[in-house]
Design an enzyme around this catalytic site. Structure first.
Site, short mmCIF file in Angstrom:
data_model
loop_
_atom_site.label_atom_id
_atom_site.label_comp_id
_atom_site.label_asym_id
_atom_site.label_seq_id
_atom_site.Cartn_x
_atom_site.Cartn_y
_atom_site.Cartn_z
N ASP A 1 0.85 -1.19 0.00
CA ASP A 1 0.00 0.00 0.00
C ASP A 1 0.89 1.24 0.00
OD1 ASP A 1 -1.84 1.99 0.38
OD2 ASP A 1 -2.39 1.40 2.42
N ASN B 1 -0.03 4.47 -0.96
CA ASN B 1 -0.66 5.77 -0.62
C ASN B 1 -1.43 5.71 0.69
OD1 ASN B 1 -2.86 4.26 -1.35
ND2 ASN B 1 -3.60 5.67 -2.94
N ASP C 1 -3.99 3.97 1.95
CA ASP C 1 -5.44 3.95 2.04
C ASP C 1 -5.97 2.56 2.39
OD1 ASP C 1 -4.99 2.56 -0.29
OD2 ASP C 1 -6.35 3.74 -1.55
N ASP D 1 -1.32 -1.07 -4.14
CA ASP D 1 -1.48 -0.26 -5.34
C ASP D 1 -0.19 -0.20 -6.15
OD1 ASP D 1 0.18 1.61 -3.91
OD2 ASP D 1 -1.62 2.40 -2.93
N ASP E 1 -2.16 -9.46 -17.00
CA ASP E 1 -3.18 -10.46 -17.24
C ASP E 1 -4.08 -9.99 -18.37
OD1 ASP E 1 -4.21 -13.02 -16.10
OD2 ASP E 1 -3.34 -12.18 -14.27
N ASP F 1 -5.51 -15.53 -19.49
CA ASP F 1 -6.34 -16.25 -18.53
C ASP F 1 -7.26 -17.25 -19.25
OD1 ASP F 1 -7.39 -16.40 -15.71
OD2 ASP F 1 -9.24 -15.83 -16.74
N GLU G 1 -2.62 -19.78 -19.68
CA GLU G 1 -3.08 -20.58 -18.55
C GLU G 1 -3.96 -21.69 -19.10
OE1 GLU G 1 -5.77 -20.33 -14.50
OE2 GLU G 1 -6.25 -19.12 -16.25
N HIS H 1 -1.52 -17.02 -7.71
CA HIS H 1 -2.73 -16.56 -7.01
C HIS H 1 -3.80 -17.64 -6.92
CE1 HIS H 1 -3.66 -16.15 -11.21
NE2 HIS H 1 -4.93 -15.97 -10.94
N ASP H 2 -3.80 -18.60 -7.85
CA ASP H 2 -4.78 -19.68 -7.81
C ASP H 2 -4.37 -20.81 -6.87
OD1 ASP H 2 -6.84 -18.83 -9.56
OD2 ASP H 2 -5.59 -19.31 -11.30
#
Length: 327
Positions: free
Chosen positions: A22, A24, A26, A30, A99, A199, A253, A325-326
């Site tokens: 992060d 910034n 919040d 990002d 992606d 993807d 993928e 991530h999967d």
């Protein structure tokens, strides 16, 4: 003799932007944070980064439900910060890939809103069917849950969604849809992106007639859309019309793929994609999917890696990875 390309000597660092850094303050990861960490990533020995989707999205599937392919979500910093990221990556002699999610869009995408209203030329951008006796058009199941069909009360037809209800499958058989995909590719490559992780790209061609599947007890319909009848024609079109004109890399993928099947896509002499992300190595601790876990087996892991290395040797380049991530 294998061709020598820059990606063959590279280590890519996969970034899930929302939770990475992060920048910034919040509470959401990002692009500012990624820029801050580029030196750290390079010091780890990585030569490039792959970003999971950062396009505007309702977030029904963690950004894989895209509602605007040619923009960057403001929660990540917007397009200006993305341009800065690309500049900072290249300043370090690194590469950046994004992606590309073109099997489906968000149902919040402008194309879908126009398609459900039959506004031309978008009426056939998606796969619509009338259904049978108030039932879905066939017995295909979503990869997530339930039927792969959702009734739309405005158009009075069902649309196909192989994933979430909010992810409508594009009709890649429509030449206008393929033109849109090529336009998207050119847009990002012209911005300096070095390639794409595509993807579920093996799903983009569905069998004509969309027949019922009475063979598979689970993932019903998959044998009629995974490695579909025109998938190689579509990928060849993307390659020849766009990708061959850029110094870029593509990674497909591909769920439920063997080395032999992979060579139809990534053979260096006649393939349409540079590399393939297979799932066999992930079955070292599950049965087909993480949802069916099994005790970890080092033997299974070694067997999967060895099989892919040996069967692709001298023919195609192999992706090596442990997690993403999967998985």
């Amino acid at each position: 003799m294998m061709k020598k390309q820059w990606y063959k000597d590279m280590v890519f660092y996969h970034i899930w932007p929302r939770s990475f850094k992060d920048g910034n303050h919040d509470g959401i990861g990002d692009l500012y944070g990624i820029i801050e960490k580029l030196d750290y990533i390079q010091d780890l020995g990585c030569d490039g980064i792959w970003l999971s989707p950062i396009y505007p999205s309702p977030g029904k599937d963690c950004g894989y439900d895209v509602m605007d392919y040619m923009n960057i979500d403001e929660i990540y910093g917007g397009m200006e910060v993305f341009d800065q990221l690309v500049c900072e990556v290249h300043k370090r002699q690194m590469k950046i890939i994004m992606d590309l999610v073109v099997n489906h869009t968000s149902t919040s995408h402008e194309w879908f809103e126009k398609s459900r209203r039959r506004i031309e030329p978008y009426s056939d951008y998606y796969i619509w069917q009338k259904g049978k006796k108030h039932q879905p058009p066939n017995n295909w199941k979503s990869n997530f849950e339930g039927s792969a069909w959702q009734y739309d009360s405005l158009r009075h037809e069902y649309y196909l969604h192989l994933f979430a209800i909010e992810q409508a499958d594009l009709n890649m058989a429509n030449p206008l849809v393929r033109q849109e995909v090529k336009h998207i590719m050119r847009f990002w490559l012209d911005k300096g992106v070095d390639g794409f992780r595509e993807d579920v790209i093996t799903y983009i061609s569905k069998k004509y007639g969309l027949p019922n599947d009475y063979l598979y007890p689970i993932y019903k319909g998959m044998r009629f859309y995974n490695h579909g009848p025109y998938v190689h024609d579509y990928l060849k079109e993307f390659k020849e019309d766009v990708l061959d004109h850029y110094d870029c890399v593509t990674l497909a993928e591909a769920p439920l793929v063997t080395p032999q099947k992979a060579l139809e896509y990534i053979d260096e002499q006649k393939g349409q994609i540079d590399m393939m992300i297979q799932f066999e190595s992930q079955c070292a601790d599950c049965l087909f999917t993480d949802w069916l876990p099994t005790p970890f087996s080092l033997r299974r892991l070694k067997h999967a890696f060895s099989k892919w290395q040996k069967q692709l040797d001298g023919k195609a380049w192999n992706v090596l990875y442990l997690e993403n991530h999967d998985h």
